[in-house]
Design a protein around this motif. Sequence first.
Motif, PDB file in Angstrom:
ATOM      1  N   GLU A  49      14.872  10.557  18.228  1.00 46.19           N
ATOM      2  CA  GLU A  49      14.427   9.646  17.167  1.00 46.19           C
ATOM      3  C   GLU A  49      15.473   8.573  16.890  1.00 46.19           C
ATOM      4  O   GLU A  49      15.136   7.424  16.570  1.00 46.19           O
ATOM      5  N   ASP A  50      16.740   8.952  17.014  1.00 49.66           N
ATOM      6  CA  ASP A  50      17.833   8.004  16.748  1.00 49.66           C
ATOM      7  C   ASP A  50      18.064   7.040  17.906  1.00 49.66           C
ATOM      8  O   ASP A  50      18.874   6.116  17.785  1.00 49.66           O
ATOM      9  N   GLY A  51      17.389   7.271  19.030  1.00 46.55           N
ATOM     10  CA  GLY A  51      17.457   6.314  20.123  1.00 46.55           C
ATOM     11  C   GLY A  51      18.251   6.737  21.339  1.00 46.55           C
ATOM     12  O   GLY A  51      18.604   5.884  22.173  1.00 46.55           O
ATOM     13  N   ALA A  52      18.528   8.030  21.503  1.00 52.08           N
ATOM     14  CA  ALA A  52      19.260   8.484  22.690  1.00 52.08           C
ATOM     15  C   ALA A  52      18.457   8.189  23.949  1.00 52.08           C
ATOM     16  O   ALA A  52      17.257   8.460  24.018  1.00 52.08           O
ATOM     17  N   ASP A  53      19.121   7.642  24.941  1.00 53.93           N
ATOM     18  CA  ASP A  53      18.496   7.413  26.238  1.00 53.93           C
ATOM     19  C   ASP A  53      18.562   8.658  27.106  1.00 53.93           C
ATOM     20  O   ASP A  53      17.684   8.879  27.953  1.00 53.93           O
ATOM     21  N   PHE A  54      19.613   9.449  26.910  1.00 58.13           N
ATOM     22  CA  PHE A  54      19.811  10.687  27.653  1.00 58.13           C
ATOM     23  C   PHE A  54      20.303  11.767  26.681  1.00 58.13           C
ATOM     24  O   PHE A  54      20.955  11.459  25.688  1.00 58.13           O
ATOM     25  N   ILE A  55      20.011  13.024  27.022  1.00 54.69           N
ATOM     26  CA  ILE A  55      20.585  14.166  26.312  1.00 54.69           C
ATOM     27  C   ILE A  55      21.394  14.963  27.326  1.00 54.69           C
ATOM     28  O   ILE A  55      20.876  15.370  28.369  1.00 54.69           O
ATOM     29  N   ASP A  56      22.672  15.175  27.011  1.00 56.13           N
ATOM     30  CA  ASP A  56      23.592  15.849  27.925  1.00 56.13           C
ATOM     31  C   ASP A  56      23.751  17.305  27.490  1.00 56.13           C
ATOM     32  O   ASP A  56      24.389  17.589  26.473  1.00 56.13           O
ATOM     33  N   VAL A  57      23.169  18.221  28.245  1.00 54.17           N
ATOM     34  CA  VAL A  57      23.189  19.647  27.914  1.00 54.17           C
ATOM     35  C   VAL A  57      24.369  20.317  28.615  1.00 54.17           C
ATOM     36  O   VAL A  57      24.505  20.238  29.840  1.00 54.17           O
ATOM     37  N   GLY A  58      25.223  20.964  27.834  1.00 49.72           N
ATOM     38  CA  GLY A  58      26.378  21.655  28.396  1.00 49.72           C
ATOM     39  C   GLY A  58      26.480  23.080  27.910  1.00 49.72           C
ATOM     40  O   GLY A  58      26.295  23.352  26.721  1.00 49.72           O
ATOM     41  N   GLY A  59      26.793  23.988  28.834  1.00 50.72           N
ATOM     42  CA  GLY A  59      26.911  25.395  28.478  1.00 50.72           C
ATOM     43  C   GLY A  59      28.283  25.978  28.754  1.00 50.72           C
ATOM     44  O   GLY A  59      28.470  27.198  28.702  1.00 50.72           O
ATOM     45  N   TYR A  60      29.255  25.102  29.058  1.00 52.46           N
ATOM     46  CA  TYR A  60      30.621  25.550  29.369  1.00 52.46           C
ATOM     47  C   TYR A  60      31.571  24.630  28.622  1.00 52.46           C
ATOM     48  O   TYR A  60      31.635  23.436  28.912  1.00 52.46           O
ATOM     49  N   SER A  61      32.298  25.161  27.664  1.00 53.11           N
ATOM     50  CA  SER A  61      33.214  24.326  26.892  1.00 53.11           C
ATOM     51  C   SER A  61      34.359  23.853  27.774  1.00 53.11           C
ATOM     52  O   SER A  61      35.036  24.652  28.435  1.00 53.11           O
ATOM     53  N   SER A  62      34.572  22.534  27.792  1.00 58.22           N
ATOM     54  CA  SER A  62      35.657  21.969  28.594  1.00 58.22           C
ATOM     55  C   SER A  62      36.802  21.467  27.730  1.00 58.22           C
ATOM     56  O   SER A  62      37.633  20.691  28.194  1.00 58.22           O
ATOM     57  N   ARG A  63      36.860  21.919  26.477  1.00 59.69           N
ATOM     58  CA  ARG A  63      37.998  21.537  25.648  1.00 59.69           C
ATOM     59  C   ARG A  63      39.265  22.153  26.244  1.00 59.69           C
ATOM     60  O   ARG A  63      39.207  23.187  26.939  1.00 59.69           O
ATOM     61  N   PRO A  64      40.426  21.527  26.020  1.00 57.12           N
ATOM     62  CA  PRO A  64      41.665  22.061  26.599  1.00 57.12           C
ATOM     63  C   PRO A  64      41.889  23.522  26.229  1.00 57.12           C
ATOM     64  O   PRO A  64      41.806  23.900  25.059  1.00 57.12           O
ATOM     65  N   GLY A  65      42.121  24.338  27.244  1.00 60.55           N
ATOM     66  CA  GLY A  65      42.401  25.743  27.011  1.00 60.55           C
ATOM     67  C   GLY A  65      41.194  26.613  26.744  1.00 60.55           C
ATOM     68  O   GLY A  65      41.344  27.796  26.403  1.00 60.55           O
ATOM     69  N   ALA A  66      39.986  26.075  26.917  1.00 66.51           N
ATOM     70  CA  ALA A  66      38.775  26.862  26.658  1.00 66.51           C
ATOM     71  C   ALA A  66      38.690  28.033  27.624  1.00 66.51           C
ATOM     72  O   ALA A  66      39.198  27.994  28.742  1.00 66.51           O
ATOM     73  N   ASP A  67      38.006  29.089  27.185  1.00 65.49           N
ATOM     74  CA  ASP A  67      37.821  30.265  28.034  1.00 65.49           C
ATOM     75  C   ASP A  67      36.933  29.918  29.225  1.00 65.49           C
ATOM     76  O   ASP A  67      35.976  29.143  29.108  1.00 65.49           O
TER      77      ASP A  67
END
Length: 276
Positions: A49-67
């Motif tokens: 509704e807000d106008g996203a052209d794409f939705i990026d689905v992620g299931g693995y956290s890539s923050r520094p040091g993530a498990d």
Amino acid sequence: MTINCKGTLVNLSSPKVMGILNVTPDSFYDGGRYNDETALLQQAEQMLEDGADFIDVGGYSSRPGADDIAEEEELRRTVEATTLILKNFPDALISIDTFRAKVAKENIGAGAAIINDISGGTLDENMIPLAGQLAVPYIMMHMKGTPQNMKQMATYDDLLKEITFFFSQQIAKARDHKVNDVIIDPGFGFAKNIEQNFTLLQHLDHLSILDKPILAGVSRKSMIYKTLGISPDEALNGTTVLNTLCLQKGANILRVHDVKEAVQCVNLFGRMTGEK
């Protein structure tokens, strides 16, 4: 600057917005928020509704040091999310945020349109060939190491030269494997410290020599909140400022947590540059 997403041609010569939808318990900003079906669908609907052209689905956290998590768990999280979103919003264009070829393949099979690989093909040798086989757009990001050790790898003799060389090598591999649509992401925050992130932002337009669309992902990252001495929750204003700078430096896609504000940013930038 046109990419083919399941038969839909998307023109990236006018900037687009990619909404981040993490189905993880431990992402740095939105971890755990969308792990039930109702919350997931509400967020997907709001982004569209807000106008996203794409939705990026992620299931693995890539923050520094993530498990590090098992491939089977990442598969379960993402395929369930992709299937659910497309069941309710069949016209949505989903990118699957993964560095694992099997996860990418299963999500494309479930209806996702784009592969978004934080490793740029370096963590799974099958990823670039798969993108060619599936004939889907491929976002390759620059990162050294893995999410678990990348903070220790933020050393460069020449930051821009090394990133440009990395992309030239990976783009050549993609070409060899008949990947038609390649998008490059310089990887703000991935094996880069705050000073390096701002150097990269200052010279983002340098990457135009590669003649590929550029994705910029600075949303609520530490280069914003650590510089300002605030928290990720308080970093929306700073995100908008840096998104604007990214657009000025040639970004074609903004990858963001806050779609409405990013779309407004794109619209105002377009008005300034004369785009309708």
